[in-house]
Design an enzyme around this catalytic site. Structure first.
Site, short mmCIF file in Angstrom:
data_model
loop_
_atom_site.label_atom_id
_atom_site.label_comp_id
_atom_site.label_asym_id
_atom_site.label_seq_id
_atom_site.Cartn_x
_atom_site.Cartn_y
_atom_site.Cartn_z
N LEU A 378 29.25 47.73 50.97
CA LEU A 378 27.91 48.32 50.92
C LEU A 378 27.00 47.51 50.03
O LEU A 378 25.79 47.43 50.24
CB LEU A 378 27.98 49.75 50.38
CG LEU A 378 28.57 50.81 51.31
CD1 LEU A 378 28.77 52.10 50.55
CD2 LEU A 378 27.64 51.03 52.49
N GLY A 381 27.27 45.44 42.77
CA GLY A 381 26.43 45.73 41.62
C GLY A 381 26.97 45.09 40.37
O GLY A 381 27.88 44.26 40.43
N GLY A 382 26.42 45.49 39.26
CA GLY A 382 26.82 44.90 38.00
C GLY A 382 28.28 45.17 37.66
O GLY A 382 28.91 44.40 36.94
N PHE A 383 28.82 46.26 38.19
CA PHE A 383 30.20 46.61 37.82
C PHE A 383 31.24 46.16 38.83
O PHE A 383 32.40 46.07 38.54
CB PHE A 383 30.31 48.12 37.60
CG PHE A 383 29.54 48.59 36.41
CD1 PHE A 383 29.96 48.26 35.13
CD2 PHE A 383 28.39 49.32 36.57
CE1 PHE A 383 29.24 48.68 34.03
CE2 PHE A 383 27.66 49.74 35.46
CZ PHE A 383 28.08 49.41 34.20
N GLY A 384 30.81 45.94 40.02
CA GLY A 384 31.77 45.51 41.03
C GLY A 384 31.28 45.82 42.42
O GLY A 384 30.14 46.25 42.62
N ARG A 385 32.18 45.62 43.37
CA ARG A 385 31.81 45.80 44.77
C ARG A 385 31.93 47.26 45.18
O ARG A 385 32.79 47.97 44.69
CB ARG A 385 32.71 44.94 45.65
CG ARG A 385 32.59 43.48 45.33
CD ARG A 385 33.52 42.66 46.18
NE ARG A 385 32.85 41.42 46.57
CZ ARG A 385 33.03 40.82 47.74
NH1 ARG A 385 33.85 41.32 48.61
NH2 ARG A 385 32.38 39.72 48.01
N VAL A 386 31.08 47.66 46.11
CA VAL A 386 31.11 49.02 46.61
C VAL A 386 31.39 48.99 48.12
O VAL A 386 30.75 48.24 48.85
CB VAL A 386 29.77 49.74 46.34
CG1 VAL A 386 29.86 51.19 46.77
CG2 VAL A 386 29.41 49.65 44.87
N LYS A 401 33.91 52.38 44.67
CA LYS A 401 33.45 51.31 43.79
C LYS A 401 34.64 50.72 43.06
O LYS A 401 35.40 51.44 42.41
CB LYS A 401 32.43 51.88 42.78
CG LYS A 401 31.91 50.85 41.82
CD LYS A 401 30.79 51.41 40.96
CE LYS A 401 29.48 51.44 41.70
NZ LYS A 401 28.33 51.69 40.83
N ASP A 500 21.93 53.95 32.24
CA ASP A 500 21.51 52.90 33.17
C ASP A 500 20.61 53.46 34.27
O ASP A 500 20.85 53.23 35.46
CB ASP A 500 22.74 52.20 33.76
CG ASP A 500 22.42 50.78 34.21
OD1 ASP A 500 21.28 50.31 33.92
OD2 ASP A 500 23.28 50.15 34.85
#
Ligand SMILES: Nc1ncnc2c1ncn2[C@@H]1O[C@H](COP(=O)(O)OP(=O)(O)O)[C@@H](O)[C@H]1O
Ligand SMILES: *[C@@H]1O[C@H](CO)[C@@H](O)[C@H](O)[C@H]1NC(C)=O
Ligand SMILES: *[C@@H]1O[C@H](CO)[C@@H](O)[C@H](O)[C@H]1NC(C)=O
Ligand SMILES: *[C@@H]1O[C@H](CO)[C@@H](O)[C@H](O)[C@H]1NC(C)=O
Ligand SMILES: *[C@@H]1O[C@H](CO)[C@@H](O)[C@H](O)[C@H]1NC(C)=O
Ligand SMILES: *[C@@H]1O[C@H](CO)[C@@H](O)[C@H](O)[C@H]1NC(C)=O
Length: 699
Positions: A378, A381-386, A401, A500
């Site tokens: 999808l 992002g900053g934290f990883g793939r979704v 996520k 955030d």
């Protein structure tokens, strides 16, 4: 335990596969041999007037056998078959007359045979074998083991036996005064040899004695000669293919006329004892008053290998296939299990038990996302793939996520928080359904938001997307996000700081309701961080001055970010954007403030709305945005107050209704800050805002 058993089975199968291979080879040789025999006809030219016979192999021969003795299909005379404590005999079928009927003396004769002893152990064998001349074929009363199937306790040595024998003895029997366990002996009527000597031969050239080992599993030849004239018996032994040595191994004078009967049978006997050996005769010939005919060595059968007995041919073919298949299957299963283990491996610890319902198995998530295929991605992002997924059991659409997280530190607290956050239900907060933990990775499962994230509509230069977002929708989203944030700050059982808040963290559900996502996630990276740490979590442009200075998040730092979000959504611009003319950056707050001071606030409203908006509402949102992103934390309203402003329940404070002196003052100071991304330094910010804080303290 299970593993041990299978590996053991595997070894047995491998061994079997090995031996069956050997046998297949043996069988093939046999078939080759059989072919030869068939093409050459029966390879025996026996009983030429009963004065001589010759066997080069025993295939198709008429030998009389008893006990364990058999003639194998490839023509080998096997006296013992590898079973312990048994005996076997083989006879030339017809009786022979060695005696001169006129004067009653035994005539000269000559016998030669080729034998081989195949024992299970290379250095130990039992018991031995004999060539003999006897009055009959009846040996039922004879004993195995040391009696070699020739005599028994009662009749051993009795002259009524009329027995002459040459023994090849591989066991030293003290009772019969055997010299050792590897000797050749001449026996009359019993097993106490009248003469015996070590197995071996005298080399023709050197005259030296060469030892031979009877149980060497090698074929050897024996010659037994009797001279009717000299009454001399001589026995010679030599390895196969060595021409008969001139000097015999044994030689003695004994008149066989005193021993043998008129009519005699020639044959072999053998017996096993404790050790199961196989005593084999490969070829045999006899001549009366003439040398024994030569044995055709080329036609001799092969000695069996020292190994297990042959099995059926079907088994020979099937077993290797079956074992190979088995090994292959086992291998695949092991590979599959190992792969499965690694593919679905996850981390589970005792302390997680309490969070049970929120825990997803990695297998379920793996299946839901088709193995995290790229086509289900999808966004990143900053934290990883979704990834988008559909849970197999409930058919529920979810967003998974994958957050990579190397350290275990803080994980426990974080998961505990996730578990508690998982209980938060609000129509403007993306529902966290649960989590899964693997090595170095955390997977968070959220409700799926069909319309994606808000920033896509704002900042993609795609008019089709932007036009979807009317002013009414924007206001609806703003109110939704505000109510979600209010819930986190004030209505939930504990204060949850989002950390955030930004357009890309606002997701849109089917009905274009704004839902705040990612709450609490920043905490994962923040955990254990002391207050003096300079590591700040959040997104540039949304960070309040005091958060940048101290790194400590509070509901008011969320309010600051929310203020920026209001401006971002109304103006349709990023909080910090590259100057179109090149050179420097435009900071959205400064820009809006400037317009406000110049009395052109409405010019900041997103041009893509084409003027289709309520001036009053847009003005309110812009001013509220400025108020929320006030550099002094103390000047910002709480979320409850923000809601009231938005709903028009409370009017905005006076100084924000028009640019008053104080507001100008604040603006002035903010303008003094060189907010240039390329040159910004933490120290600059610290001193600048420090001044502001001092001022605010004096207010
Ligand atoms: N619950 C969800 N439903 C649908 N799409 C989502 C969901 N969560 C995240 N996404 C998509 O994945 C992208 C990355 O998400 P995220 O990691 O939250 O971004 P960021 O770290 O930049 O906030 C988003 O831009 C969005 O398109
Ligand atoms: C085997 O013996 C039978 C009778 O016992 C005889 O007819 C036959 O010719 C013999 N065969 C050989 C090859 O000696
Ligand atoms: C050997 O022969 C005996 C008697 O004929 C039999 O009982 C035994 O099973 C045989 N052993 C083998 C290994 O063939
Ligand atoms: C038997 O012996 C007699 C006299 O000693 C001799 O003439 C005869 O040829 C012998 N027979 C055979 C078959 O050798
Ligand atoms: C018997 O006959 C053989 C020949 O066949 C002869 O050599 C031998 O000396 C004879 N023996 C006696 C006792 O006559
Ligand atoms: C030898 O055997 C015979 C016949 O079987 C028997 O009569 C005789 O007693 C035996 N002799 C000895 C010494 O055992």
């Amino acid at each position: 335990m299970r593993c041990l058993l299978t590996s053991k089975h595997l070894m047995i199968f491998l061994q079997r596969a090995q031996t069956s291979f050997d046998f297949t080879r043996g069988k093939m040789l046999f078939f080759l041999h059989l072919l030869m025999v068939v093409s050459l006809g029966p390879n025996l030219a026996a009983s030429a007037g009963d004065s001589q016979f010759s066997y080069s192999g025993f295939a198709g021969s008429n030998l009389t056998v008893d006990g364990t003795a058999t003639i194998t299909s490839d023509g080998l005379l096997q006296l013992t078959n590898g079973t312990a404590y048994l005996k076997g005999h083989a006879f030339h079928p017809a009786p022979l007359l060695l005696r001169n009927s006129t004067n009653g003396t035994v005539q000269s004769f000559s016998v030669t045979f080729i034998f081989g002893i195949v024992s299970v152990y290379p250095d130990f064998s039992a018991h031995g074998m004999t060539f003999f001349i006897a009055p009959g074929k009846e040996f039922a009363g004879a004993l195995p083991a040391k009696y070699l199937g020739l005599t028994n306790v009662q009749n051993n040595g009795n002259a009524s036996n009329h027995l002459f024998a040459v023994e090849l003895d591989t066991i030293q029997s003290v009772e019969f005064k055997d010299i050792n366990n590897n000797h050749v002996g001449i026996d009359i009527n019993g097993l106490h040899s009248m003469q015996s000597y070590n197995a071996g031969y005298y080399d023709d050239k050197s005259g030296e004695f060469q030892n031979l080992k009877l149980i060497s599993r090698q074929a050897m030849q024996v010659w037994v000669d009797y001279s009717g004239e000299k009454k001399q018996i001589s026995v010679t032994l030599a390895p196969l293919r060595i021409t008969r040595p001139v000097r015999p191994l044994l030689s003695t004078i004994y008149d066989l006329s005193t021993v043998l009967t008129d009519q005699v049978y020639l044959g072999f006997s053998s017996a096993t004892g404790r050790v199961n050996s196989r005593h084999c005769i490969l070829g045999w010939s006899f001549g009366l008053n003439s040398p024994a005919p030569a044995i055709d060595i080329a036609k001799l059968p092969k000695l069996p290998r020292a190994g297990p007995k042959p099995r059926s041919k079907v088994l020979d073919i099937v077993l290797p296939i079956v074992s190979a298949t088995f090994v292959l299957c086992l291998g695949s299963i092991v590979v599959l299990l190992v792969r499965r283990r690694f593919r679905y491996a996850e981390l589970r610890e005792d302390w997680e038990v309490g969070f049970g319902p929120h825990r997803f198995s990695y297998k379920d998530l793996y299946r839901a996302t088709d193995g995290f295929k790229d086509k289900h991605l999808l966004g990143e992002g900053g934290f990883g793939r979704v990834y988008k997924g559909v849970l197999r059991t409930s058919m529920l659409e979810v967003a998974v996520k994958r957050v990579s997280h190397e350290s275990r530190q803080g994980m426990k607290e974080f998961v505990a928080e996730i578990a508690s956050i998982g209980r938060i239900r609000h129509r403007n907060l993306v529902q966290l359904l649960g989590y899964c933990r693997r090595k170095g990775e955390l997977l968070l499962v959220y409700d799926y938001m069909p319309n994606g994230s808000l920033d896509k509509y704002l900042h993609n230069n795609n008019d089709a997307d932007t036009s979807k977002l009317s002013w009414a929708q924007r206001l609806h989203i703003i109110k939704g996000v505000a109510s979600g944030l209010l819930y986190l700050h004030e209505r939930w059982e504990q204060v949850v700081v989002h950390r955030d808040v930004k357009a890309s963290n606002v997701l849109l559900d089917r009905d274009m309701n704004g839902q705040l996502g990612d709450f609490g996630l920043a905490r994962l990276y923040d955990h254990g961080a002391a207050s003096q740490t300079t590591h700040v979590v959040g997104t540039m442009g949304y960070l309040s001055p005091e958060l940048m200075r101290t790194g400590k998040a509070s509901p008011l730092t969320d309010v600051f970010a929310f203020g920026i979000f209001l401006l971002e959504l109304t103006c349709g611009q990023k909080p910090i954007k590259e100057n179109v003319d090149g050179g420097g950056h435009v900071v959205l707050v400064d820009w809006v403030l400037q317009h406000w001071r110049n009395g052109s606030l409405m010019e900041t409203v997103d041009a893509r709305l084409h003027g289709e908006y309520s001036v009053q509402e847009a003005g309110l949102v812009l001013k509220l945005g400025l108020l929320c992103s006030h550099p002094f934390a103390g000047a910002r309203p709480g979320m409850g107050q923000v809601m009231r402003y938005l709903d028009g329940v409370t009017p905005l404070p006076d100084e924000l209704m028009a640019p008053t002196d104080l507001s100008f003052h604040v603006l002035e100071m903010m303008q003094n800050i060189e907010f240039n991304m390329s040159t910004i330094s933490y120290a600059d910010l610290l001193t600048s805002f420090g001044t502001i804080s001092d001022l605010s303290g004096g207010r």
